[in-house]
Design a protein around this motif. Sequence first.
Motif, PDB file in Angstrom:
ATOM      1  N   ASP A 158       8.486 -12.122   2.156  1.00 22.64           N
ATOM      2  CA  ASP A 158       7.543 -11.512   3.086  1.00 22.64           C
ATOM      3  C   ASP A 158       8.031 -11.565   4.525  1.00 22.64           C
ATOM      4  O   ASP A 158       7.753 -10.674   5.311  1.00 22.64           O
TER       5      ASP A 158
ATOM      6  N   GLU B  86       5.314  -5.375   8.920  1.00 20.24           N
ATOM      7  CA  GLU B  86       4.570  -6.638   8.850  1.00 20.24           C
ATOM      8  C   GLU B  86       4.885  -7.522  10.057  1.00 20.24           C
ATOM      9  O   GLU B  86       4.002  -8.183  10.606  1.00 20.24           O
TER      10      GLU B  86
ATOM     11  N   PRO C  50       0.248   1.136  -0.409  1.00 16.27           N
ATOM     12  CA  PRO C  50      -0.353  -0.173  -0.701  1.00 16.27           C
ATOM     13  C   PRO C  50       0.385  -1.334  -0.057  1.00 16.27           C
ATOM     14  O   PRO C  50      -0.242  -2.310   0.361  1.00 16.27           O
ATOM     15  N   GLU C  51       1.725  -1.262   0.037  1.00 17.85           N
ATOM     16  CA  GLU C  51       2.472  -2.368   0.633  1.00 17.85           C
ATOM     17  C   GLU C  51       2.146  -2.501   2.115  1.00 17.85           C
ATOM     18  O   GLU C  51       2.003  -3.608   2.642  1.00 17.85           O
TER      19      GLU C  51
ATOM     20  N   CYS D 193      -0.621  -1.592   3.546  1.00 20.32           N
ATOM     21  CA  CYS D 193      -1.996  -2.092   3.651  1.00 20.32           C
ATOM     22  C   CYS D 193      -2.047  -3.590   3.391  1.00 20.32           C
ATOM     23  O   CYS D 193      -2.761  -4.323   4.087  1.00 20.32           O
ATOM     24  N   ARG D 194      -1.274  -4.057   2.406  1.00 25.31           N
ATOM     25  CA  ARG D 194      -1.240  -5.491   2.129  1.00 25.31           C
ATOM     26  C   ARG D 194      -0.653  -6.253   3.311  1.00 25.31           C
ATOM     27  O   ARG D 194      -1.135  -7.329   3.677  1.00 25.31           O
TER      28      ARG D 194
ATOM     29  N   TYR E 244      -3.215  -6.386   6.133  1.00 26.25           N
ATOM     30  CA  TYR E 244      -4.258  -7.363   5.823  1.00 26.25           C
ATOM     31  C   TYR E 244      -3.731  -8.792   5.948  1.00 26.25           C
ATOM     32  O   TYR E 244      -4.378  -9.658   6.540  1.00 26.25           O
ATOM     33  N   ARG E 245      -2.538  -9.032   5.391  1.00 30.20           N
ATOM     34  CA  ARG E 245      -1.979 -10.383   5.361  1.00 30.20           C
ATOM     35  C   ARG E 245      -1.740 -10.920   6.768  1.00 30.20           C
ATOM     36  O   ARG E 245      -2.073 -12.066   7.067  1.00 30.20           O
TER      37      ARG E 245
ATOM     38  N   ASP F 119      -6.468 -11.506   7.187  1.00 25.65           N
ATOM     39  CA  ASP F 119      -6.313 -12.730   6.394  1.00 25.65           C
ATOM     40  C   ASP F 119      -5.819 -13.883   7.259  1.00 25.65           C
ATOM     41  O   ASP F 119      -6.310 -15.014   7.159  1.00 25.65           O
TER      42      ASP F 119
END
Length: 216
Positions: A8, A70, A130-131, A133-134, A137-138, A142
């Motif tokens: 990540d 990210e 989706p990646e 969005c994850r 969020y992460r 989160d």
Amino acid sequence: MPTSKSDDAPKLPRGRPRDPERCRRILEAANRHFNAHGLARASMEAIAAEAGVSKMTVYSHFTSKEGLFEAVIRERTEGVVGGLAGAQALDPTQPEKALLAVGEQFLALAREGDALGQFRSLYGAAGTQPEACRAFYRQGADRLIGDLAAYLRRADAAGALKVRQPRQAADLFLAMFLGDGHIRGLLMLDMPDARENRALLREAVRVFMAAFATTA
């Protein structure tokens, strides 16, 4: 293809030190491109060119476009969670003061044009990215909720608050800043002014303290 947790974070080739100035240029260029084009249409070549580095240099710091995205989100939320990450930065015996500080930083982030643009872009592409969005969020919700929950646990242990479910309480506190003003921002309508934001901040902290403060 699923990635492990260690995948990540951005990586560097073994034995090669990170250049902070180069990373800063890459992140700033990436932030502009993601805001302008969204994740799907943003070009790693264009990001590298604007940052004044090669595309291979970008990939040597960030293993993929999703990893770079990210990292951009993590950089954006650092101002809010940075004080919480050290676990001792905010006084657990003074939750009202701490919540005012956290709320002010979060509200500024939630009202920021770049953050609103990323929300719009990802809401429109949730089914196809989706990646992204994850990652959003992460490193966004989160992370913020988790770090605030950690502080609330400390305040509970110190006897300054009575919080049975810290993560739920943290979620409730931050959610108070995502109402009318946030929706207006997403829709590109007139935003609340500084006076309205200060009033919202004070009321959010008052309501939270009324719900979770220990009784004398």
